[in-house]
Design a protein around this motif. Structure first.
Motif, short mmCIF file in Angstrom:
data_model
loop_
_atom_site.label_atom_id
_atom_site.label_comp_id
_atom_site.label_asym_id
_atom_site.label_seq_id
_atom_site.Cartn_x
_atom_site.Cartn_y
_atom_site.Cartn_z
N VAL A 5 46.98 27.32 12.15
CA VAL A 5 47.65 25.73 12.79
C VAL A 5 47.00 25.12 11.28
O VAL A 5 47.83 24.99 9.83
N ILE A 6 46.26 25.34 10.90
CA ILE A 6 44.99 24.15 9.08
C ILE A 6 45.30 24.69 8.23
O ILE A 6 45.72 23.76 7.01
N PRO A 7 46.11 26.21 8.46
CA PRO A 7 46.72 26.83 6.70
C PRO A 7 48.43 26.00 6.44
O PRO A 7 48.62 26.20 5.05
N HIS A 8 48.78 25.49 7.18
CA HIS A 8 50.01 24.62 6.55
C HIS A 8 49.04 23.70 5.48
O HIS A 8 50.28 22.93 5.12
N LEU A 9 48.26 22.52 5.87
CA LEU A 9 47.91 22.13 4.70
C LEU A 9 47.34 22.26 4.32
O LEU A 9 47.03 21.27 3.34
N ALA A 41 54.54 16.45 1.91
CA ALA A 41 55.65 16.38 2.87
C ALA A 41 55.51 15.69 4.06
O ALA A 41 55.47 14.69 4.84
N LEU A 42 54.32 16.38 4.46
CA LEU A 42 53.75 16.27 5.82
C LEU A 42 52.58 14.73 6.26
O LEU A 42 53.22 13.70 6.78
N THR A 43 52.26 14.17 4.67
CA THR A 43 51.62 12.90 4.98
C THR A 43 52.68 11.61 4.75
O THR A 43 52.69 11.07 5.40
N GLU A 44 54.02 12.44 3.89
CA GLU A 44 54.79 11.57 3.40
C GLU A 44 56.21 11.13 3.95
O GLU A 44 56.55 10.76 4.23
N THR A 45 56.42 12.36 5.31
CA THR A 45 57.69 12.25 5.80
C THR A 45 57.66 10.96 6.96
O THR A 45 56.42 10.30 7.73
N ARG A 46 58.61 10.25 7.80
CA ARG A 46 58.90 9.58 7.83
C ARG A 46 59.08 9.70 9.12
O ARG A 46 59.53 8.87 10.58
N ALA A 47 59.47 11.27 9.89
CA ALA A 47 59.18 11.81 11.04
C ALA A 47 57.31 11.31 11.60
O ALA A 47 56.58 11.01 11.07
N ARG A 48 57.68 10.71 12.88
CA ARG A 48 56.63 10.97 14.05
C ARG A 48 55.68 12.56 13.84
O ARG A 48 56.42 13.13 14.04
N ARG A 49 54.75 12.20 14.17
CA ARG A 49 53.49 13.82 14.02
C ARG A 49 52.67 13.87 15.93
O ARG A 49 52.36 12.72 15.80
N HIS A 102 38.10 20.02 17.78
CA HIS A 102 39.11 20.56 17.16
C HIS A 102 39.89 19.65 16.23
O HIS A 102 40.13 19.82 14.96
N LEU A 103 39.56 18.21 16.60
CA LEU A 103 40.45 16.71 15.59
C LEU A 103 39.57 17.16 14.34
O LEU A 103 39.83 16.62 13.58
N GLU A 104 38.14 17.17 14.81
CA GLU A 104 37.28 16.54 13.49
C GLU A 104 37.60 17.54 12.36
O GLU A 104 37.56 17.13 11.39
N VAL A 105 37.79 18.98 12.95
CA VAL A 105 37.71 20.21 11.66
C VAL A 105 39.24 20.17 11.01
O VAL A 105 39.08 20.06 10.04
N LEU A 106 40.25 19.47 11.66
CA LEU A 106 41.32 19.39 10.76
C LEU A 106 40.82 18.40 10.17
O LEU A 106 41.68 18.24 9.45
N VAL A 107 40.11 17.26 10.60
CA VAL A 107 40.16 16.22 8.97
C VAL A 107 39.83 16.24 8.72
O VAL A 107 40.62 15.84 6.85
N HIS A 139 39.75 18.92 7.21
CA HIS A 139 40.77 19.58 5.97
C HIS A 139 41.78 19.05 5.11
O HIS A 139 42.54 19.51 4.44
N ALA A 140 42.14 17.81 5.79
CA ALA A 140 43.36 17.08 5.54
C ALA A 140 42.85 15.58 6.46
O ALA A 140 43.66 14.92 7.05
N PRO A 141 42.24 14.71 4.96
CA PRO A 141 41.33 13.65 5.85
C PRO A 141 42.69 12.66 5.31
O PRO A 141 42.62 11.90 5.96
N LYS A 142 43.93 12.64 4.44
CA LYS A 142 44.19 11.84 4.68
C LYS A 142 46.02 11.55 5.89
O LYS A 142 46.82 10.69 5.61
N LEU A 143 45.86 12.75 6.53
CA LEU A 143 46.76 13.23 7.59
C LEU A 143 46.80 12.40 8.65
O LEU A 143 45.91 12.44 9.22
N THR A 144 48.16 11.99 8.61
CA THR A 144 47.65 10.77 10.60
C THR A 144 48.57 11.06 11.35
O THR A 144 49.15 12.07 11.08
N PHE A 145 48.26 11.14 13.09
CA PHE A 145 49.19 11.34 14.18
C PHE A 145 49.37 10.78 14.59
O PHE A 145 48.56 10.19 15.21
N ASP A 146 50.59 10.67 15.42
CA ASP A 146 51.35 9.52 15.98
C ASP A 146 50.60 9.92 17.56
O ASP A 146 50.28 8.63 18.64
N VAL A 147 51.00 11.14 17.82
CA VAL A 147 50.15 11.72 19.15
C VAL A 147 49.23 12.85 20.00
O VAL A 147 49.72 13.74 18.72
N VAL A 148 48.93 12.78 19.53
CA VAL A 148 47.72 14.33 20.37
C VAL A 148 47.81 14.78 22.16
O VAL A 148 47.23 13.47 23.00
#
Length: 348
Positions: free
Chosen positions: A221-225, A233-241, A262-267, A269-278
């Protein structure tokens, strides 16, 4: 055909009448991504899988070492998950997943791995070759590698050597990281800042929904980040995440992790990435409010739904007793999220 399957097919038929289904991109690797794809192909006709390429074990690792190619195993699993439920699709799914049993060099090689690598050598193009395999299989979607270069996963692990529980060392290789008895602190890729496959970046930017997870958290999962263009692209996309959580911690890699950990370690590695739904299975969340707090820090809300197969059971090919996702339940959960949380514009 179950009542749930009939309902999902009615929903897809209704959306087609309205002008199509959402463009969905799913990112991950291994069995976790396969579970997500098996669900998503039931509710959308426009599906792209973006797959990690850091595997260094088994048949994939042997082909990688001998031929210098991308590890094909997770790409093969994604293609198999996208095969249809008809005779053609299920036959090809079994064929490409088939492993040889012998006393020679072919032992444990998967047919699909050999087919994918052969086409890479014939065509000289990773994307064209995977598209061709997808057409042969009648796959309900497209499969892309996240990068066109083989990657090595490295991790900082505390207590990798049980005799030195407080020592932090660098552990090399996805297979080793996945089985470490220590606590993974952070992961990175070698080479650093690898190039993303342009088609993968384009798919993320053009999506209506992006789904990350479930899967091995540090190795799939995290390697994509950690691929700069893909993270951008994940940060700038207009798609919902959507961030889709696992049904249980993974022994070794995330042993003892709570869902919010799990959410804390993801943050981290990518502190600026947000998600709409978990998305999480209700039975796998002992501290619902703790998870909701962690999701809010990611900018999102929590959706709890029953997505585990009734009675648990091992994931196919897992060789263990890990719980597995039910494709129809997971499809119903994704469909509900897509409908309830709005969209950027009309489905294309």
């Amino acid at each position: 055909m179950t009542i749930r399957t009939r309902r999902l097919r009615r929903l897809v038929t209704t959306r087609r009448a309205r002008g199509g289904t959402p463009k969905v991109v799913a990112l991950g690797g291994g069995r976790g991504l396969s579970a997500s794809l098996a669900a998503l192909r039931r509710i959308t006709r426009d599906l792209t899988a973006v797959v990690t390429v850091a595997d260094d074990g088994g048949s994939s690792g042997r082909l990688r070492d001998e031929l210098g190619v991308l590890p094909p195993g997770d790409l093969r699993k994604a293609l198999a998950a996208l095969c249809g439920d008809d005779e053609w699709g299920q036959t090809w799914a079994r064929v490409i997943q088939h492993r040889f049993v012998s006393k020679g060099e072919l032992h444990e090689h998967a047919v699909g791995n050999l087919l994918i690598v052969a086409l890479w050598e014939q065509l000289g193009d990773h994307v064209k070759a995977l598209d061709l395999v997808g057409r042969l299989l009648g796959a309900h979607g497209r499969v892309l590698p996240m990068s066109a270069v083989p990657l090595e996963l490295r991790a900082l692990v505390r207590g990798h050597d049980p005799a030195r529980p407080d020592e932090v060392t660098t552990v090399r290789g996805q297979a080793t990281v996945a089985l470490t008895p220590g606590e993974v602190q952070q992961v990175h890729l070698v080479p650093h800042d690898p190039p993303a496959v342009p088609e993968a970046v384009e798919a993320v930017l053009d999506a209506d929904w992006v789904v990350l997870g479930p899967g091995s958290w540090f190795s799939s999962v995290i390697p994509h980040l950690l691929v700069p263009d893909l993270l951008q692209a994940l940060t700038e996309t207009r798609a919902r995440r959507v961030l889709s959580l696992n049904l249980a911690p993974q022994p070794g890699e995330t042993d003892g992790f709570s869902p919010q950990r799990h959410l804390e370690v993801l943050v981290r590695h990518a502190p600026k990435l947000t998600f709409d739904v978990v998305l999480a299975d209700r039975a796998a969340v002992p501290d619902e409010e703790g998870l909701r707090d962690a999701a809010r820090r990611l900018g999102g809300t929590v959706e709890l739904a029953p997505v585990a197969a009734v009675g648990g059971g091992a994931s196919p090919g897992s060789g263990g007793n890990a719980p597995r996702h039910d494709p129809e339940l997971l499809a119903a959960a994704y469909d509900r999220i897509f409908r309830m949380h709005g969209r950027i514009g009309p489905w294309r």
